[in-house]
Design a protein around this motif. Structure first.
Motif, PDB file in Angstrom:
ATOM      1  N   ALA A  45       7.887   6.731 -11.555  1.00  0.00           N
ATOM      2  CA  ALA A  45       7.092   5.489 -11.579  1.00  0.00           C
ATOM      3  C   ALA A  45       7.888   4.311 -11.040  1.00  0.00           C
ATOM      4  CB  ALA A  45       6.615   5.203 -13.005  1.00  0.00           C
ATOM      5  N   THR A  46       9.235   4.382 -11.167  1.00  0.00           N
ATOM      6  CA  THR A  46      10.072   3.277 -10.700  1.00  0.00           C
ATOM      7  C   THR A  46      10.456   3.449  -9.228  1.00  0.00           C
ATOM      8  OG1 THR A  46      11.004   3.334 -12.917  1.00  0.00           O
ATOM      9  CG2 THR A  46      12.112   1.915 -11.325  1.00  0.00           C
ATOM     10  N   ILE A  47      10.840   4.668  -8.857  1.00  0.00           N
ATOM     11  CA  ILE A  47      11.318   4.887  -7.481  1.00  0.00           C
ATOM     12  C   ILE A  47      10.133   4.968  -6.496  1.00  0.00           C
ATOM     13  CG2 ILE A  47      12.631   6.451  -5.980  1.00  0.00           C
ATOM     14  CD1 ILE A  47      14.101   7.327  -8.629  1.00  0.00           C
ATOM     15  N   LEU A  48       9.069   5.647  -6.929  1.00  0.00           N
ATOM     16  CA  LEU A  48       7.886   5.770  -6.063  1.00  0.00           C
ATOM     17  C   LEU A  48       6.682   5.168  -6.788  1.00  0.00           C
ATOM     18  CD1 LEU A  48       8.478   9.520  -5.089  1.00  0.00           C
ATOM     19  CD2 LEU A  48       8.805   7.571  -3.574  1.00  0.00           C
ATOM     20  N   PRO A  49       6.616   3.826  -6.914  1.00  0.00           N
ATOM     21  CA  PRO A  49       5.552   3.225  -7.724  1.00  0.00           C
ATOM     22  C   PRO A  49       4.161   3.457  -7.140  1.00  0.00           C
ATOM     23  CG  PRO A  49       6.808   1.537  -6.553  1.00  0.00           C
ATOM     24  CD  PRO A  49       7.476   2.841  -6.265  1.00  0.00           C
ATOM     25  N   ALA A  50       3.151   3.381  -8.012  1.00  0.00           N
ATOM     26  CA  ALA A  50       1.765   3.563  -7.554  1.00  0.00           C
ATOM     27  C   ALA A  50       1.418   2.435  -6.587  1.00  0.00           C
ATOM     28  CB  ALA A  50       0.835   3.556  -8.755  1.00  0.00           C
ATOM     29  N   GLN A  51       0.894   2.801  -5.429  1.00  0.00           N
ATOM     30  CA  GLN A  51       0.589   1.804  -4.393  1.00  0.00           C
ATOM     31  C   GLN A  51      -0.868   1.373  -4.477  1.00  0.00           C
ATOM     32  OE1 GLN A  51       2.882   0.722  -2.301  1.00  0.00           O
ATOM     33  NE2 GLN A  51       4.523   2.204  -2.646  1.00  0.00           N
ATOM     34  N   LEU A  52      -1.191   0.346  -3.710  1.00  0.00           N
ATOM     35  CA  LEU A  52      -2.587  -0.091  -3.613  1.00  0.00           C
ATOM     36  C   LEU A  52      -2.892  -0.295  -2.132  1.00  0.00           C
ATOM     37  CD1 LEU A  52      -4.939  -0.755  -5.442  1.00  0.00           C
ATOM     38  CD2 LEU A  52      -4.147  -3.103  -5.567  1.00  0.00           C
ATOM     39  N   GLY A  53      -3.788   0.556  -1.592  1.00  0.00           N
ATOM     40  CA  GLY A  53      -4.148   0.444  -0.172  1.00  0.00           C
ATOM     41  C   GLY A  53      -5.126  -0.703   0.042  1.00  0.00           C
ATOM     42  N   PRO A  54      -5.670  -0.833   1.280  1.00  0.00           N
ATOM     43  CA  PRO A  54      -6.645  -1.894   1.533  1.00  0.00           C
ATOM     44  C   PRO A  54      -7.915  -1.694   0.702  1.00  0.00           C
ATOM     45  CG  PRO A  54      -6.259  -0.540   3.497  1.00  0.00           C
ATOM     46  CD  PRO A  54      -5.355  -0.022   2.442  1.00  0.00           C
ATOM     47  N   PRO A  55      -8.609  -2.789   0.309  1.00  0.00           N
ATOM     48  CA  PRO A  55      -9.808  -2.632  -0.525  1.00  0.00           C
ATOM     49  C   PRO A  55     -10.938  -1.904   0.208  1.00  0.00           C
ATOM     50  CG  PRO A  55      -9.518  -4.916   0.173  1.00  0.00           C
ATOM     51  CD  PRO A  55      -8.309  -4.184   0.624  1.00  0.00           C
ATOM     52  N   ALA A  56     -11.875  -1.354  -0.591  1.00  0.00           N
ATOM     53  CA  ALA A  56     -12.991  -0.587  -0.015  1.00  0.00           C
ATOM     54  C   ALA A  56     -13.850  -1.469   0.877  1.00  0.00           C
ATOM     55  CB  ALA A  56     -13.830  -0.003  -1.147  1.00  0.00           C
ATOM     56  N   ASP A  57     -14.245  -0.895   2.018  1.00  0.00           N
ATOM     57  CA  ASP A  57     -15.190  -1.577   2.890  1.00  0.00           C
ATOM     58  C   ASP A  57     -16.323  -0.594   3.175  1.00  0.00           C
ATOM     59  OD1 ASP A  57     -16.630  -2.734   4.842  1.00  0.00           O
ATOM     60  OD2 ASP A  57     -14.975  -2.993   6.272  1.00  0.00           O
ATOM     61  N   PRO A  58     -17.435  -0.710   2.420  1.00  0.00           N
ATOM     62  CA  PRO A  58     -18.513   0.274   2.555  1.00  0.00           C
ATOM     63  C   PRO A  58     -19.140   0.299   3.951  1.00  0.00           C
ATOM     64  CG  PRO A  58     -18.764  -0.992   0.540  1.00  0.00           C
ATOM     65  CD  PRO A  58     -17.687  -1.661   1.323  1.00  0.00           C
ATOM     66  N   LEU A  59     -18.875  -0.720   4.785  1.00  0.00           N
ATOM     67  CA  LEU A  59     -19.505  -0.766   6.102  1.00  0.00           C
ATOM     68  C   LEU A  59     -18.654  -0.113   7.193  1.00  0.00           C
ATOM     69  CD1 LEU A  59     -20.948  -4.389   5.978  1.00  0.00           C
ATOM     70  CD2 LEU A  59     -22.105  -2.225   5.512  1.00  0.00           C
ATOM     71  N   THR A  60     -17.362   0.100   6.907  1.00  0.00           N
ATOM     72  CA  THR A  60     -16.481   0.693   7.926  1.00  0.00           C
ATOM     73  C   THR A  60     -15.934   2.037   7.456  1.00  0.00           C
ATOM     74  OG1 THR A  60     -15.763  -1.585   8.225  1.00  0.00           O
ATOM     75  CG2 THR A  60     -14.566   0.093   9.477  1.00  0.00           C
ATOM     76  N   THR A  61     -16.371   3.109   8.124  1.00  0.00           N
ATOM     77  CA  THR A  61     -15.850   4.430   7.769  1.00  0.00           C
ATOM     78  C   THR A  61     -14.450   4.564   8.364  1.00  0.00           C
ATOM     79  OG1 THR A  61     -18.094   5.174   8.221  1.00  0.00           O
ATOM     80  CG2 THR A  61     -16.481   6.884   7.729  1.00  0.00           C
ATOM     81  N   PRO A  62     -13.424   4.895   7.529  1.00  0.00           N
ATOM     82  CA  PRO A  62     -12.082   5.037   8.104  1.00  0.00           C
ATOM     83  C   PRO A  62     -12.018   6.255   9.030  1.00  0.00           C
ATOM     84  CG  PRO A  62     -12.077   5.510   5.742  1.00  0.00           C
ATOM     85  CD  PRO A  62     -13.464   5.140   6.096  1.00  0.00           C
ATOM     86  N   GLU A  63     -11.069   6.214   9.959  1.00  0.00           N
ATOM     87  CA  GLU A  63     -10.952   7.313  10.924  1.00  0.00           C
ATOM     88  C   GLU A  63     -10.545   8.615  10.241  1.00  0.00           C
ATOM     89  OE1 GLU A  63      -8.545   7.435  14.594  1.00  0.00           O
ATOM     90  OE2 GLU A  63      -9.411   5.416  14.836  1.00  0.00           O
ATOM     91  N   ILE A  64      -9.624   8.469   9.286  1.00  0.00           N
ATOM     92  CA  ILE A  64      -9.148   9.667   8.577  1.00  0.00           C
ATOM     93  C   ILE A  64      -9.514   9.537   7.098  1.00  0.00           C
ATOM     94  CG2 ILE A  64      -7.115  11.021   7.925  1.00  0.00           C
ATOM     95  CD1 ILE A  64      -5.746   9.780  10.424  1.00  0.00           C
TER      96      ILE A  64
END
Ligand code: HEM
Length: 349
Positions: A254-273
């Motif tokens: 939890a300290t060395i590899l902490p939980a990350q937070l990606g970009p917020p959800a965008d229901p209008l844009t489907t991500p490529e992957i």
């Protein structure tokens, strides 16, 4: 002191000897090896999940407009929020890995055979609940990938013949992802599945107590050595040490590899992957290899075969000479699972 002991004894008519007798089941020697007592590891991690999950629930706000911000608050501002979130995330990962390893140990040692078929099926329910808890938990973050992962998951549910549409609607609280979806995921993740797992664990452990664990004796053990030891305190200490090591490992992760937070959800844009969490890679690759309904039906068939495996295996052993065929089938299955997981991890689409 004597007064307190007497006071308790007058109200709880249980003596120390009785308590010792209930808890002190003789445990076969092979349970000194971690591989054979691996079931205690997911049990311990489940307790960590309940404790850290309650703390996270104090801050989490399950609605599309608030969920992401509440997790950002936990991660960046709440005191020790990053640590609790990190513990919850890593304990989830380790718990899934530990359940899979425990199931492999049970499978490869044939510990699911008569009279333990029912406990194997209870175990299968625990496996499915653990995976579903992982899926719904990841969806709560409401970051771009978890949102689209949940949407893809719901669309896959839709392809289940006959009841698919109904299941999808039950999961999302409507025909598509909407304002009610997150609170539904939250209740399923934080209440329905944990309560179901507690009930299943009570049955699992009760059956283990009634049947005892499968007895094995290894060739390197001297004949004159006693083949059992006491659950309390011997096995209790083993589990305590495993628990402490796990807590150190979880804290380090939890300290060395902490939980990350990606970009917020965008229901209008489907991500490529779009990728699910690692434990669904195998199912995701399978779905890409076959068309929708075929993939869903074959997945259902595989899960069904896993459920009733103790009976299929018993039939094999009665009718054929290939009494240990299960070992080769198991090795092939493990290699296939690893192969599909690595394949999915290695490619973008
Ligand atoms: C949350 C998940 C689970 C927990 C906490 C758990 C816990 C345990 C514990 C503490 C034991 C005692 C012996 C040992 O540690 O190996 C055990 C035994 C057993 N478990 Fe689990 N288990 C879980 C999931 C599963 C799964 C997924 C399966 C299989 C599908 C399974 C099937 C069995 C069987 C058949 C036994 C008896 C083994 C024997 O007699 O040697 N369990 N479990």
């Amino acid at each position: 002191m004597g007064f307190i002991t007497q006071w308790i004894r007058d109200r709880l008519p249980i003596s120390g000897d009785q308590l010792r007798e209930w808890t002190n089941e003789p445990v076969p020697n092979h349970l000194k090896r971690w591989w054979f007592c691996l079931g205690g590891t997911p049990a311990y991690l489940f307790v960590v999940q309940i404790a850290t999950g309650i703390l996270l629930a104090f801050y989490y706000k399950p609605a599309p407009t608030t969920a992401y911000e509440s997790i950002r608050y936990i991660t960046d501002e709440a005191r020790f929020g990053w640590y609790i979130r990190g513990l919850h995330k890593w304990a989830a990962t380790l718990m899934i890995a530990a359940v899979i390893l425990h199931q492999m140990r049970v499978y490869f040692t044939g510990a699911y055979r008569k009279p333990r078929e029912i406990n194997w099926m209870v175990g299968m329910c625990l496996l499915l609940c653990t995976l579903l808890t992982g899926f719904t938990g990841y969806s709560l973050v409401y970051e771009q990938l978890s949102y689209w992962g949940a949407t893809v998951g719901a669309n896959i549910t839709d392809t289940v013949p006959v009841i698919g549409g109904f299941l999808k609607e039950m999961l999302l609280g409507g025909e598509a992802y909407n304002d009610r979806t997150l609170s539904r995921f939250f209740i399923i993740h934080g209440a329905v599945l944990p309560v179901a797992m507690i009930a299943l664990l009570v049955v699992h452990i009760t059956l283990i107590r009634l049947q005892g664990v499968t007895e094995f004796r290894f060739s390197d053990e001297p004949e004159d050595q006693p083949d059992h030891f006491n659950f309390f305190p011997d096995h209790f200490y083993t589990e305590l040490i495993i628990g402490l090591i796990l807590m150190i490992l979880l804290s380090a992760l939890a300290t060395i590899l902490p939980a990350q937070l990606g970009p917020p959800a965008d229901p209008l844009t489907t991500p490529e992957i779009i990728k699910p969490e690692w434990f669904f890679y195998v199912a995701f690759r399978w779905l890409k290899l076959f068309s929708g309904t075929v993939a869903v039906l074959t997945t259902g068939l595989i899960v069904f075969v896993m459920f009733v495996w103790p009976f299929i295996d018993a039939w094999f052993r009665r009718r054929t000479r290939a009494s240990e065929a299960s070992v080769w089938i198991g090795i092939a299955a493990v290699l296939l699972i690893i192969g599909l997981t690595v394949w999915e991890a290695a490619v973008a689409h």
